[in-house]
Design an enzyme around this catalytic site. Structure first.
Site, short mmCIF file in Angstrom:
data_model
loop_
_atom_site.label_atom_id
_atom_site.label_comp_id
_atom_site.label_asym_id
_atom_site.label_seq_id
_atom_site.Cartn_x
_atom_site.Cartn_y
_atom_site.Cartn_z
N LEU A 101 -60.20 -83.20 -56.58
CA LEU A 101 -59.52 -82.45 -57.63
C LEU A 101 -58.82 -81.22 -57.09
O LEU A 101 -57.94 -80.66 -57.74
CB LEU A 101 -60.51 -82.03 -58.71
CG LEU A 101 -61.20 -83.16 -59.48
CD1 LEU A 101 -62.23 -82.59 -60.44
CD2 LEU A 101 -60.16 -83.98 -60.25
N ASP A 158 -64.51 -61.07 -63.41
CA ASP A 158 -63.37 -61.66 -62.69
C ASP A 158 -62.53 -62.51 -63.64
O ASP A 158 -62.21 -63.66 -63.35
CB ASP A 158 -63.87 -62.49 -61.51
CG ASP A 158 -62.78 -62.79 -60.48
OD1 ASP A 158 -61.74 -62.08 -60.50
OD2 ASP A 158 -62.95 -63.72 -59.69
#
Length: 736
Positions: free
Chosen positions: A444, A567
């Protein structure tokens, strides 16, 4: 006049000038005798000398009348000079410069080694010479060619350029350059010749003529910028491996020079020879021995003779003692092994076990052992078989136990003891994940610590398998905290951690599958690959913003103790097939602890980082609010943030909405795909909400719960009014 420009009649006179007088007499006498004698036979006559001094002269070479192989241009006649003690053999075929002394002759390899000379040049200054001497070898029209595998061209000097030309038509050129302005810059003693004081290069094949020289034309002046310590240069053709570099060879100490040490009988050159007149199919083949055969020459025309397998000797000669004779293999056990009794035969040998002994195969390869009765063999077979089976089972069990112990140690290193009480976490075995991912056959992409692969669980649930950080004593607590945080959160907008595999060097984490990839890829294109971006409606953007806000609100307000993501950015917002956002990557996340808002290590992505957190190290839920405000601006502008203390879109939007005039609009900053005139008021409200999230004063920023509520209210009002505000939208909820 250069040798290559001389007329043929002048080349023939050169030997009379350069060859010693007594050698000229010998050669002329040999020529007169040869022209007056009848044609020689295809084998040496009896009484031909077999040695000259300490060198064996083997047919087809020969000394004297009818002793060498005949054949037109082929000349294998050897002249033995008895003026030396012991006598010295020379090839009667000589070049236009020198007669060459034979070192040895090999009929097995088709080679003859001779003593050679060298070319030299000595300088009185950097551009004046007091000596310049070339070197020639000319065996044109003879059976001899310079061996390309046995020789190499070498040049020695502090600053030397030597040339070598070859072949009768002078179509071959090569050269060697050395450069070492000081002695200290030269190669060390014994080093390879790579240009620092000495240079070596390979030579081509089919060379019967060779000329080594120092300049290309009569007016060229050689230059030696290293003449003060290395006044002389030397160049020569020599047997490969003969010369090893020494710095002493660059110097001239009185009469001690390379030339004085080498002399005229030191440099060996290898010549390939063959019967050049004829071929293996010729009726007059030189392969006279009955136990010989013919092979094509390694270079040039003609052929060589070889002894058949099991025979050794001279395939060019006849007679019981002179040709190819049988090898006694039994006398050479190292070369011809036998584990039993050896019997020599013509061209081979027999090897058999003595009486009462037997071998499992050929006694030449397998040992002999005492013969056993059938019952003894049966008992031994059963015993050996049972023993082998026992040790196989034992070994398998031991290997299994050792492997299990090793895997358990790896599992403990990766935090299994600390994670065993996490009930929502499924533990996978490596074999299960290999089957789930079909041995990692569907990649992926690449995560922060390794590749991510797609997999399918037995219940058909699609998953993504990702490598985590490598767990050490220093990173164990961080890894465990990340897993505990993720596994403890249950919200549709939080990427679900389904399980992990700990019995591997680097732990593998199994997540729910997000088919659409990251929000960053959706907004700005994947890796800037130039492909057109996927259309994204205003409704879809509102749903993504609301989902992200609700996920962060859940983390801040509805988890035990509260969790800061630390984040928040489009890279860490994944989207499933229905564009439902999933907040991911909790490597920097922190659990709220009263009195511990500050951290020593400020880490994160600068364009999205709360400036208060960056400057003070204080991490709070409002730090996530700041980062989310930038994500909101990216959603409505479809412009990426730029590295810096503040992103460029932050500065652009602040320049519009921080002015005193409340009627200002950011219409020019909105993505044209969603900036329909009727939707501008709502986009302005979203931008103003983002501006409140980006307040420098942490206390003036809204909580994520309030942000999520404000976005829901804006969307509901927009939909109720037919996807457009006919009047100003309702005010957002108060800041909390």
């Amino acid at each position: 006049m250069d040798l290559k420009t001389m007329p043929q009649w002048m080349r023939l006179l050169v030997p009379l000038v350069t060859v010693p007088f007594h050698m000229v007499v010998l050669l002329l006498a040999a020529a007169v005798v040869a022209n007056s004698m009848p044609p020689p036979s295809s084998a040496p006559r009896s009484g031909c000398p077999s040695t000259c001094g300490e060198v064996n002269i083997t047919y087809p070479f020969g000394i004297g009348d009818d002793c060498a192989w005949p054949g037109g241009s082929d000349n294998f006649t050897v002249t033995c000079d008895h003026s030396y003690s012991p006598p010295r053999p020379y090839l009667s075929v000589y070049d236009n410069h020198h007669l060459y002394e034979i070192i040895n002759i090999s009929v097995e390899t088709g080679e003859v080694r001779i003593f050679s000379g060298f070319a030299s040049i000595c300088f009185a200054s950097s551009n004046t010479t007091d000596e310049m001497r070339g070197w020639y070898l000319n065996y044109s029209g003879s059976p001899f060619l310079v061996s390309p595998t046995g020789n190499q061209f070498t040049a020695i000097g502090g600053n030397t350029l030597a040339f070598m030309e070859g072949r009768e038509d002078l179509t071959y050129y090569t050269g060697c350059v050395t450069s070492s302005i000081t002695l200290d810059a030269a190669a060390g003693d014994g080093d390879d010749c790579t240009g620092l004081g000495c240079c070596q290069t390979r030579v081509a094949g089919n060379l019967s003529y060779v000329h080594i020289y120092w300049k290309n034309n009569l007016v060229q002046t050689p230059i030696n910028n290293a003449w003060s310590y290395s006044p002389c240069g030397y160049a020569f053709l020599a047997e490969k491996g003969w010369y090893r570099f020494s710095r002493r060879d660059l110097l001239r100490n009185g009469t001690d020079t390379f030339a004085s040490r080498v002399g005229k009988r030191s440099i060996p050159v290898v010549l390939d020879w063959a019967i050049r007149n004829g071929s293996c199919q010729s009726a007059s083949s030189a392969c006279a021995s009955s136990n010989s055969y013919c092979v094509n020459a390694t270079q040039g025309p003609g052929y060589l003779c070889k002894c058949s397998q099991g025979y050794a000797g001279n395939p060019y000669a006849t007679g019981p003692d002179d040709g190819c004779t049988n090898i006694d293999e039994c006398a050479r056990p190292t070369d011809f092994p036998c584990n039993g009794e050896c019997k020599d035969t013509q061209g081979s040998y027999e090897c058999s076990c003595r009486a009462g002994y037997e071998s499992d195969g050929d006694p030449k390869e397998k040992p002999c052992r005492p013969k056993l009765s059938t019952s003894a063999k049966l008992i031994i077979g059963i015993t050996v078989g049972a023993s082998v089976l026992f040790f196989i089972i034992l070994g398998t069990g031991v290997c299994y136990m050792l492997k299990r112990i090793e895997l358990e140690a790896i599992e403990r290193k990766n935090g299994s003891e600390k994670l065993k009480n996490v009930r929502t976490l499924q533990i996978f075995r490596k074999e299960e994940l290999d089957k789930i991912t079909m041995n990692n056959s569907v990649p992926l992409g690449k995560g922060g610590f390794g590749e991510v692969h797609k997999g399918v669980l037995p219940d058909k649930t699609e998953v993504a398998v990702k490598a985590s950080i490598e767990v050490t004593k220093g990173t164990l607590d961080k890894f465990v905290e990340e897993v505990e945080i993720q596994s403890g959160m249950m919200h549709k907008n939080i990427l679900k951690l389904l399980g992990c595999c700990l019995r591997v060097d680097v732990p593998l984490l199994v997540y729910e599958y997000a088919a659409k990839g990251s929000l960053k890829d959706l907004l700005h294109g994947k890796n800037d690959d130039g492909q057109p971006r996927e259309p994204l409606t205003l409704r879809s953007r509102l749903d993504i913003a609301i989902g992200c806000a609700q996920g962060l609100a859940y983390m801040h307000s509805y988890t035990e103790n509260g969790i800061q993501h630390a984040d928040v950015k489009p890279d860490n917002i994944l989207l499933d097939g229905g564009l439902v956002p999933k907040i991911s990557d909790f490597g920097l996340s922190k659990v709220s602890v009263v009195g511990k808002d500050y951290t020593k290590n400020v880490v994160g992505c600068l364009p999205y980082m709360d400036p208060v957190y960056k400057e003070t190290g204080r991490l709070t839920p409002k730090s996530d609010v700041y980062s989310f405000g930038i994500v909101l601006l990216e959603l409505i502008s479809r412009r990426p943030a730029v590295d810096g203390s503040e992103s460029s879109i932050v500065r652009q939007f602040k320049s519009v909405y921080e002015q005193a005039d409340d009627n200002n609009t950011g219409k020019e900053l909105f993505d044209k795909d969603i900036a329909a005139e009727e939707d501008i008021p709502m986009l302005d409200e979203i931008a103003k909400l983002a501006m409140r999230c980006l307040k420098d004063n942490v206390n003036e920023r809204p909580a994520m719960v309030s942000v999520a509520s404000a976005l829901v209210i804006l969307k509901d009002s927009w939909e109720e009014t037919g996807q457009g505000f006919s009047s100003p939208p309702p005010p957002p909820p108060p800041i909390k």
